[in-house]
Design a protein around this motif. Structure first.
Motif, PDB file in Angstrom:
ATOM      1  N   HIS A   1      35.219  50.400  62.341  1.00 51.32           N
ATOM      2  CA  HIS A   1      36.155  50.215  61.235  1.00 51.32           C
ATOM      3  C   HIS A   1      35.410  50.399  59.905  1.00 51.32           C
ATOM      4  O   HIS A   1      34.417  49.714  59.652  1.00 51.32           O
ATOM      5  CB  HIS A   1      36.770  48.812  61.280  1.00 51.32           C
ATOM      6  N   ILE A   2      35.918  51.279  59.072  1.00 51.47           N
ATOM      7  CA  ILE A   2      35.295  51.546  57.780  1.00 51.47           C
ATOM      8  C   ILE A   2      35.885  50.608  56.734  1.00 51.47           C
ATOM      9  O   ILE A   2      37.110  50.533  56.564  1.00 51.47           O
ATOM     10  CB  ILE A   2      35.513  53.010  57.346  1.00 51.47           C
ATOM     11  N   ARG A   3      35.004  49.888  56.031  1.00 50.60           N
ATOM     12  CA  ARG A   3      35.421  49.007  54.937  1.00 50.60           C
ATOM     13  C   ARG A   3      34.747  49.474  53.657  1.00 50.60           C
ATOM     14  O   ARG A   3      33.510  49.522  53.591  1.00 50.60           O
ATOM     15  CB  ARG A   3      35.024  47.557  55.239  1.00 50.60           C
ATOM     16  N   HIS A   4      35.534  49.813  52.662  1.00 52.77           N
ATOM     17  CA  HIS A   4      34.984  50.217  51.369  1.00 52.77           C
ATOM     18  C   HIS A   4      34.382  48.977  50.704  1.00 52.77           C
ATOM     19  O   HIS A   4      35.083  47.999  50.441  1.00 52.77           O
ATOM     20  CB  HIS A   4      36.098  50.812  50.503  1.00 52.77           C
ATOM     21  N   THR A   5      33.078  49.006  50.454  1.00 48.63           N
ATOM     22  CA  THR A   5      32.378  47.862  49.859  1.00 48.63           C
ATOM     23  C   THR A   5      31.550  48.347  48.664  1.00 48.63           C
ATOM     24  O   THR A   5      30.313  48.376  48.721  1.00 48.63           O
ATOM     25  CB  THR A   5      31.487  47.153  50.901  1.00 48.63           C
ATOM     26  N   PRO A   6      32.212  48.734  47.585  1.00 50.91           N
ATOM     27  CA  PRO A   6      31.486  49.261  46.425  1.00 50.91           C
ATOM     28  C   PRO A   6      30.700  48.177  45.692  1.00 50.91           C
ATOM     29  O   PRO A   6      30.887  46.989  45.929  1.00 50.91           O
ATOM     30  CB  PRO A   6      32.609  49.808  45.545  1.00 50.91           C
ATOM     31  N   GLY A   7      29.847  48.630  44.784  1.00 48.09           N
ATOM     32  CA  GLY A   7      29.049  47.730  43.951  1.00 48.09           C
ATOM     33  C   GLY A   7      27.623  48.223  43.845  1.00 48.09           C
ATOM     34  O   GLY A   7      27.122  48.472  42.762  1.00 48.09           O
ATOM     35  N   HIS A   8      26.962  48.383  44.994  1.00 50.61           N
ATOM     36  CA  HIS A   8      25.643  49.015  44.989  1.00 50.61           C
ATOM     37  C   HIS A   8      25.798  50.481  44.586  1.00 50.61           C
ATOM     38  O   HIS A   8      24.942  51.036  43.910  1.00 50.61           O
ATOM     39  CB  HIS A   8      25.010  48.888  46.373  1.00 50.61           C
ATOM     40  N   SER A   9      26.896  51.067  45.015  1.00 47.45           N
ATOM     41  CA  SER A   9      27.311  52.399  44.580  1.00 47.45           C
ATOM     42  C   SER A   9      28.831  52.439  44.662  1.00 47.45           C
ATOM     43  O   SER A   9      29.442  51.629  45.362  1.00 47.45           O
ATOM     44  CB  SER A   9      26.687  53.495  45.453  1.00 47.45           C
ATOM     45  N   PRO A  10      29.483  53.383  43.967  1.00 53.24           N
ATOM     46  CA  PRO A  10      30.949  53.373  43.921  1.00 53.24           C
ATOM     47  C   PRO A  10      31.606  53.611  45.278  1.00 53.24           C
ATOM     48  O   PRO A  10      32.673  53.079  45.558  1.00 53.24           O
ATOM     49  CB  PRO A  10      31.283  54.514  42.949  1.00 53.24           C
TER      50      PRO A  10
ATOM     51  N   GLY B   1      19.460  37.319  52.580  1.00 53.27           N
ATOM     52  CA  GLY B   1      19.077  36.685  51.320  1.00 53.27           C
ATOM     53  C   GLY B   1      19.835  37.142  50.095  1.00 53.27           C
ATOM     54  O   GLY B   1      19.571  36.639  49.006  1.00 53.27           O
ATOM     55  N   GLY B   2      20.792  38.039  50.242  1.00 55.86           N
ATOM     56  CA  GLY B   2      21.575  38.367  49.062  1.00 55.86           C
ATOM     57  C   GLY B   2      22.102  39.782  49.002  1.00 55.86           C
ATOM     58  O   GLY B   2      21.898  40.587  49.920  1.00 55.86           O
ATOM     59  N   PRO B   3      22.786  40.095  47.899  1.00 54.54           N
ATOM     60  CA  PRO B   3      23.382  41.418  47.738  1.00 54.54           C
ATOM     61  C   PRO B   3      22.350  42.483  47.410  1.00 54.54           C
ATOM     62  O   PRO B   3      21.225  42.184  46.998  1.00 54.54           O
ATOM     63  CB  PRO B   3      24.341  41.218  46.558  1.00 54.54           C
ATOM     64  N   GLY B   4      22.753  43.734  47.586  1.00 56.73           N
ATOM     65  CA  GLY B   4      21.908  44.849  47.203  1.00 56.73           C
ATOM     66  C   GLY B   4      21.751  44.935  45.694  1.00 56.73           C
ATOM     67  O   GLY B   4      22.470  44.290  44.924  1.00 56.73           O
ATOM     68  N   ALA B   5      20.802  45.751  45.272  1.00 55.47           N
ATOM     69  CA  ALA B   5      20.490  45.890  43.845  1.00 55.47           C
ATOM     70  C   ALA B   5      21.642  46.520  43.085  1.00 55.47           C
ATOM     71  O   ALA B   5      22.348  47.393  43.595  1.00 55.47           O
ATOM     72  CB  ALA B   5      19.233  46.737  43.679  1.00 55.47           C
ATOM     73  N   THR B   6      21.818  46.071  41.843  1.00 58.44           N
ATOM     74  CA  THR B   6      22.869  46.639  40.991  1.00 58.44           C
ATOM     75  C   THR B   6      22.350  46.953  39.590  1.00 58.44           C
ATOM     76  O   THR B   6      23.128  47.043  38.647  1.00 58.44           O
ATOM     77  CB  THR B   6      24.070  45.678  40.881  1.00 58.44           C
ATOM     78  N   GLY B   7      21.052  47.154  39.461  1.00 52.83           N
ATOM     79  CA  GLY B   7      20.484  47.369  38.130  1.00 52.83           C
ATOM     80  C   GLY B   7      20.327  48.818  37.737  1.00 52.83           C
ATOM     81  O   GLY B   7      19.746  49.107  36.694  1.00 52.83           O
ATOM     82  N   ARG B   8      20.869  49.746  38.558  1.00 53.20           N
ATOM     83  CA  ARG B   8      20.676  51.161  38.269  1.00 53.20           C
ATOM     84  C   ARG B   8      22.022  51.849  38.095  1.00 53.20           C
ATOM     85  O   ARG B   8      23.074  51.247  38.223  1.00 53.20           O
ATOM     86  CB  ARG B   8      19.858  51.812  39.396  1.00 53.20           C
ATOM     87  N   SER B   9      21.967  53.136  37.810  1.00 53.11           N
ATOM     88  CA  SER B   9      23.197  53.908  37.561  1.00 53.11           C
ATOM     89  C   SER B   9      24.169  53.791  38.734  1.00 53.11           C
ATOM     90  O   SER B   9      23.757  53.685  39.890  1.00 53.11           O
ATOM     91  CB  SER B   9      22.848  55.383  37.347  1.00 53.11           C
ATOM     92  N   PHE B  10      25.443  53.826  38.406  1.00 51.31           N
ATOM     93  CA  PHE B  10      26.542  53.835  39.383  1.00 51.31           C
ATOM     94  C   PHE B  10      26.715  52.496  40.096  1.00 51.31           C
ATOM     95  O   PHE B  10      27.433  52.423  41.081  1.00 51.31           O
ATOM     96  CB  PHE B  10      26.357  54.944  40.433  1.00 51.31           C
ATOM     97  N   SER B  11      26.046  51.421  39.654  1.00 53.57           N
ATOM     98  CA  SER B  11      26.147  50.135  40.344  1.00 53.57           C
ATOM     99  C   SER B  11      26.742  49.082  39.420  1.00 53.57           C
ATOM    100  O   SER B  11      26.731  49.227  38.196  1.00 53.57           O
ATOM    101  CB  SER B  11      24.774  49.690  40.851  1.00 53.57           C
ATOM    102  N   ASP B  12      27.252  47.991  40.036  1.00 51.48           N
ATOM    103  CA  ASP B  12      27.904  46.956  39.243  1.00 51.48           C
ATOM    104  C   ASP B  12      27.865  45.636  40.007  1.00 51.48           C
ATOM    105  O   ASP B  12      28.348  45.556  41.151  1.00 51.48           O
ATOM    106  CB  ASP B  12      29.358  47.355  38.958  1.00 51.48           C
TER     107      ASP B  12
END
Length: 211
Positions: A123-132, A154-165
Motif C-alpha cells: 500500500h502506497i502512502r504519500h508521506t511528504p516533508g522530507h521531500s514533496p 529516534g525521529g523524523p528525516g531531515a528537513t533543512g534542505r531544499s524541497f523539505s518542510d
C-alpha cells in the motif's frame, strides 16, 4: 503454491548530493520477494549488487520512496538490468531531474495505490516533508512499513534542505504512519529498523525539538 514473500536487505554505499553539498552515506535497499517475483525499494548506488541479490527472479517494480540522488542513482541501470519499471511520486520529479537529467520514471506512485508481489499487497502512502513526493510502503501481511527518509529510529528525516518542510513531515508521521499498528516494523532508508510503537510516544518531543 509459491512461498509468501519475505523481506531481504542490502546495504550499499555512495554519495548523497544536494544544495551544493556532498556526503558519504550508506543506504538500505529493501527487496520484498519470494522465489519467483520481487519488488525493489530504493535502488541506491550499486545496480549490479542489487541485481545480483535479486538473481533470476522477476522484478515487478522498482519503487523509489523519494528522489534524493542517493535513493535513485542506481534506478535507471537497475531497470535496464532487470527490465522492471521505475515508480516515483510525481511531486518528486524536480529532484529526480537533478539526479537523472533527460531521464524519466516509468510509472507514477499515487496515495492509496496498491502494488502486488507474490500475492501480497503493498500500500502506497504519500508521506511528504522530507521531500514533496515522499512515500511510505505499508505491507500489512508482513507487519512492515518502508519509510524511506520520513521516519527513522529516534525521529523524523531531515528537513533543512531544499524541497523539505518540517511541519509537513510531522503531519505525515502523525497522520499516515503513527496510525499503523504499534507492532509494525519500520524499515528505514538508512540505519536500523524500529517499530511504530517505539516511535509513537516521542512525537511531541520531536515537535518541540524541531521548533
Amino acid at each position: 503454491m509459491p512461498p509468501e514473500p519475505e523481506i531481504e536487505h542490502l546495504v550499499t554505499a555512495g554519495t548523497f548530493e544536494l544544495d551544493g553539498g556532498s556526503w558519504e552515506v550508506e543506504n538500505n535497499v529493501w527487496i520484498i520477494a519470494n522465489d519467483r517475483e520481487a519488488v525493489v525499494i530504493d535502488p541506491a548506488h550499486d545496480a549490479p549488487a542489487i541485481a545480483a541479490a535479486v538473481g533470476d527472479r522477476r522484478v515487478l517494480a522498482i519503487i523509489c520512496t523519494h528522489a534524493h540522488n542517493d535513493h535513485v542513482n542506481a534506478a535507471p541501470e537497475l531497470a535496464e538490468l532487470t527490465g522492471a519499471p521505475i515508480f516515483l511520486h510525481p511531486d518528486d520529479l524536480p529532484l529526480w531531474k537533478q539526479a537523472h537529467p533527460g531521464d524519466h520514471p516509468d510509472e507514477e506512485l499515487r496515495d492509496g495505490q496498491r502494488i502486488t508481489v507474490g500475492g501480497l499487497y503493498l500500500h502506497i502512502r504519500h508521506t511528504p516533508g522530507h521531500s514533496p513526493g515522499g512515500v511510505s510502503v505499508y505491507v500489512p501481511a508482513l507487519d512492515a512499513v518502508f519509510t524511506g527518509d520520513t521516519l527513522f529510529q529516534g525521529g523524523p528525516g531531515a528537513t533543512g534542505r531544499s524541497f523539505s518542510d518540517f511541519p509537513t513531515i510531522i503531519r505525515s508521521i502523525r497522520e499516515r504512519l503513527l496510525v499503523l499498528p504499534p507492532e509494525t516494523v519500520v524499515y528505514t532508508g538508512h540505519g536500523p529498523t524500529t517499530t511504530i510503537g517505539e516511535e509513537a510516544p516521542h512525537l511531541e518531543e520531536w515537535v518541540t525539538r524541531g521548533h
